[in-house]
Every structure is written in C-alpha cells, then in structure tokens.
Motif scaffolding. Structure first.
Motif, PDB file in Angstrom:
ATOM      1  N   THR A  39     -58.821   1.463  77.870  1.00 35.89           N
ATOM      2  CA  THR A  39     -57.961   1.443  76.678  1.00 35.89           C
ATOM      3  C   THR A  39     -56.676   0.663  76.945  1.00 35.89           C
ATOM      4  OG1 THR A  39     -56.956   3.574  77.289  1.00 35.89           O
ATOM      5  CG2 THR A  39     -58.855   3.643  75.825  1.00 35.89           C
ATOM      6  N   GLY A  52     -59.218   6.765  75.345  1.00 37.02           N
ATOM      7  CA  GLY A  52     -60.220   6.979  76.384  1.00 37.02           C
ATOM      8  C   GLY A  52     -59.784   8.042  77.362  1.00 37.02           C
ATOM      9  N   ARG A  53     -60.763   8.583  78.059  1.00 39.58           N
ATOM     10  CA  ARG A  53     -60.493   9.584  79.091  1.00 39.58           C
ATOM     11  C   ARG A  53     -61.653   9.549  80.070  1.00 39.58           C
ATOM     12  NH1 ARG A  53     -61.351  15.598  77.233  1.00 39.58           N
ATOM     13  NH2 ARG A  53     -62.344  15.599  79.279  1.00 39.58           N
ATOM     14  N   GLY A  62     -62.068   5.454  81.199  1.00 34.49           N
ATOM     15  CA  GLY A  62     -61.706   5.217  79.806  1.00 34.49           C
ATOM     16  C   GLY A  62     -60.239   4.895  79.621  1.00 34.49           C
ATOM     17  N   ARG A  63     -59.379   5.495  80.408  1.00 30.31           N
ATOM     18  CA  ARG A  63     -57.941   5.230  80.263  1.00 30.31           C
ATOM     19  C   ARG A  63     -57.614   3.794  80.691  1.00 30.31           C
ATOM     20  NH1 ARG A  63     -58.198  10.616  81.968  1.00 30.31           N
ATOM     21  NH2 ARG A  63     -57.252  12.089  80.491  1.00 30.31           N
ATOM     22  N   GLU A 101     -65.155   8.223  79.240  1.00 36.76           N
ATOM     23  CA  GLU A 101     -65.455   8.265  77.813  1.00 36.76           C
ATOM     24  C   GLU A 101     -64.549   7.305  77.043  1.00 36.76           C
ATOM     25  OE1 GLU A 101     -64.987  12.225  76.400  1.00 36.76           O
ATOM     26  OE2 GLU A 101     -66.495  13.082  77.729  1.00 36.76           O
ATOM     27  N   LEU A 102     -65.073   6.790  75.937  1.00 36.85           N
ATOM     28  CA  LEU A 102     -64.300   5.976  75.011  1.00 36.85           C
ATOM     29  C   LEU A 102     -64.456   6.569  73.621  1.00 36.85           C
ATOM     30  CD1 LEU A 102     -62.695   3.233  74.631  1.00 36.85           C
ATOM     31  CD2 LEU A 102     -64.883   2.280  73.855  1.00 36.85           C
ATOM     32  N   ARG A 103     -63.327   6.738  72.909  1.00 34.60           N
ATOM     33  CA  ARG A 103     -63.369   7.240  71.533  1.00 34.60           C
ATOM     34  C   ARG A 103     -62.733   6.220  70.609  1.00 34.60           C
ATOM     35  NH1 ARG A 103     -59.701  12.124  69.334  1.00 34.60           N
ATOM     36  NH2 ARG A 103     -58.259  10.373  69.235  1.00 34.60           N
ATOM     37  N   ASN A 128     -57.253   4.209  66.672  1.00 32.18           N
ATOM     38  CA  ASN A 128     -56.959   5.471  67.366  1.00 32.18           C
ATOM     39  C   ASN A 128     -56.099   6.309  66.441  1.00 32.18           C
ATOM     40  OD1 ASN A 128     -56.201   7.596  68.976  1.00 32.18           O
ATOM     41  ND2 ASN A 128     -55.223   6.354  70.556  1.00 32.18           N
TER      42      ASN A 128
END
Length: 384
Positions: free
Chosen positions: A339, A352-353, A335-336, A356-358, A20
């Motif tokens: 994570t 994440g949000r 996503g949060r 979604e995952l980044r 991240n």
C-alpha cells in the motif's frame, strides 16, 4: 447519477485514486457546513441565545436524519462520536458475571474486539468467535446456533465485515439469537452509506454506526440505535448533565432521560453534526440503492480482473447479496509495504495488512481508476 458532477464536489479526488474508505474523502458541501457553524459560533458568541438554539437545532436535526436513514424512531437514536463509543455503551451497559459469554466473528475490527477483551480481563467473561468463512448463510447460522449457550448474553457482529466486505445474513442471525433470548449488536461502520440499512428489517437490538466512512462526514459523528424494547434494559455507565435533566444535589437522586439520548454524556461538538446531516442529504440525493449498486459493480469488475493476476487470491464472496464495494485478497507480499508503494509511486489509496490487500471502492470512483490499480498490481506481480 452524474459522476463527474459528484466528483467535482470532492476536491481530494483530483490528487489521488481514493480506494480506501477507512475515512471517506470530504465533499465541499460537508466542509462548508462545518465552516458555516464554526463561523456562526465565532461571530455571535458561543453562549448567546441564538447560537445555542442553532446548535441544538442542527444537533436534533441530525438525530432525525439518522433515524430516517436507519428506519428507526428518534427516541431510539443516541448521537455518539464513533462506532467504538456505541459498542462500549452497550458493552458496559450489560451486567456481566464471570463466565457470561459474548459471541463475535473472526473478522472484527478492534472496535468490535477490544471491549470484550477488556471485559474478559476485568469481569471474567468468555469471548467466543464465530468463523465466517466459508461465507454461506446456512453454515454461518448453524455454527452460531452451536456457539450459543444459556450463558450467552450478547452477539456483537459486523453487519459488513471490515476485512472482506462480506454482508452478514443479519436477519437469520438475529432470529437464531432471539430464539434463545440473546440480543444482537451490529457494527455498521462499513454498512451505513454503502448499502441500505433498515434496523427493524435486520432484527437487531443495537446498531452502532459512524459518519466518517461511506457517508463522507467528519470524524466525531457517530450514532447508536437502541431498540425501544431495550432502552430500559441497557444501563447507563457514563453519565452527564445531558443524560439526566433532573437531579437533586442534596438527595443525590436523579431521573435520566427515557430515550436513547440518555447515553449522550458530557460536552461534545454538537455543531459538527450539522455536517452529518449534509452528508446524509447528499447520499440520499444520489440514492443508497444506487450507491450500493454502482460500488458493487466497480468492485465486481476489480474482483474479476484481479483474480487473474498471479499471487492474488480473492477472499470476498462473488455473490452480490453477500458482497459490497469492499474486496479482500490474500497476497504473497506484505500488504502494508504494498500500500505504501502504491501511494508513493501511483497516488493510489488502498489498505493492507500482513499478507492481505483490501480495496474499498466508493460509488464515485472511476472504472479507469480500478483498471489502473489492476494494471499496476499485475506489473508488480510480473517483477516479483
């Protein structure tokens, strides 16, 4: 590229998988330079001649290093505290009238959105969104061309999308905007230090970047490129003694600097910029091309493995020209929450949000760290 040696200079990597890059981990040489300057100031007193000269030396040295990194001249570089400051300098330096338009993408960070929301409320400007998906150069340029009107005063777009890692076709975008007399501001938060950046080749008029992400420098180290042809057009909104070396308290007249340094207002931690120079030197030692290539290869490995896991849908293009070390996935859970679980149970840092995952993979990550992430996510998917 000796990855083990590079990792040995980043102590935080001993305690987690760092995937991240919202804030990059700090290498020991960078931290040592922060400490060196702090101790030097402590030892010889802040206002002593030697200390003041050293602070100015490292500060102006950082300007030279940033200019080299971006392919600009030193006169075109303002040293800021972060990307947000650079964007706000441009946003407030334009004479907006009600009904004037700015174009942003639909994947902007709050730093690239809130200044325009604020101006929409205060000045009545119109904010238009350029959809990026599907991520095809020709389609993006065509959609942009349709959005620009005689009232469009600026494009503010991310060079690399903070959400998906998509690389904007910046040159084509700039050429399209300039044909209609519209200047372009690029947000380089997730580009500088990850991929090569040449502001002249990109064709942008303004470029706002920071040191605390992919360059691994401390927070508070940012920069703004203002093309020499735009220096006289962009008004000064915030001003201080550093902006105007000549002023008359009786007549209230002043002369501002003629370089981008005129946008540097007020007291700031100039000494910390010595560590930005250290971070840039480290990146250049490895080679930005090498950094971009290895980061992308690791991300490509992740993308190819994770797309086989049920519930994960890739949002990032596979095209190496249009993708980076950042990968985004639509997922079927929050996503949060995911994570937090990855951190608490496995010491894996991702972001994440909503759904979604980044995953942002720096060049010094290990393939086994990527594989571990995929294995953990696959196991969680089976349990879901």
């Amino acid at each position: 590229m000796d990855i083990d040696e590079i990792r040995s200079r980043i102590p935080g990597l001993k305690h987690c998988s760092y995937l991240n890059m919202s804030y990059g981990p700090k290498p020991t040489p960078v931290t040592d330079e922060v400490v060196r300057m702090a101790r030097y100031i402590e030892e010889y007193a802040t206002l002593s001649k030697e200390v003041m000269e050293e602070i100015e030396r490292v500060y102006e040295g950082a300007r030279v290093d940033v200019a080299r990194l971006l392919g600009a001249s030193t006169d075109e570089i303002a040293l800021t505290r972060h990307v947000s400051e650079g964007i706000n300098i441009v946003a407030t330096g334009i004479d907006w009238e009600p009904g004037d338009e700015v174009v942003v993408t639909d994947e902007e960070h709050p730093a690239g959105s809130l200044p325009w929301m604020n101006l929409a409320q205060r000045r009545g400007i119109v904010v238009k969104q350029l959809p990026l998906a599907p991520y095809e150069t020709e389609g993006i340029v065509e959609r942009l061309d349709d959005l620009i009107t005689p009232r469009t005063k600026l494009l503010c777009l991310s060079h690399v999308s903070t959400r998906t890692g998509f690389v904007l076709p910046s040159r084509e975008v700039a050429d399209t905007a300039h044909k209609q007399g519209v200047p372009v501001l690029l947000d380089g938060a997730h580009a500088v230090g990850l991929i090569p950046v040449d502001v002249k080749a990109l064709g942008c008029d303004f470029y706002s970047g920071c040191g605390h992400k992919w360059l691994l420098a401390p927070q508070g180290t940012g920069f703004l490129y203002v093309d020499a042809d735009k220096l006289d057009d962009l008004e000064i909104t915030w001003i201080g003694a550093s902006s105007a070396p000549t002023w008359d308290p009786d007549s209230y007249e002043f002369e501002a600097l003629t370089t981008a340094a005129k946008f540097e207002f007020g007291t700031r931690d100039k000494a910390v910029f010595s560590s930005l120079s250290t971070a840039i030197a480290m990146a250049e030692e490895v080679g930005i091309d090498n950094i971009a290539r290895r980061s992308w290869e690791l991300a490509d490995h992740l993308r190819r493995r994770l797309t086989d896991v049920p519930g994960f849908t890739l949002r990032t293009p596979m095209d190496p020209v249009r993708s980076t070390g950042i990968s985004a996935f639509d997922i079927g859970v929050n996503g949060r929450d995911l994570t937090e679980r990855l951190w608490e149970d496995h010491r894996i840092l991702v972001s994440g949000r909503e759904d979604e995952l980044r995953v942002s993979i720096p060049y010094f990550a290990l393939e086994e760290e990527v594989d571990k992430l995929v294995d953990v996510l696959a196991e969680l998917a089976v349990r879901a």
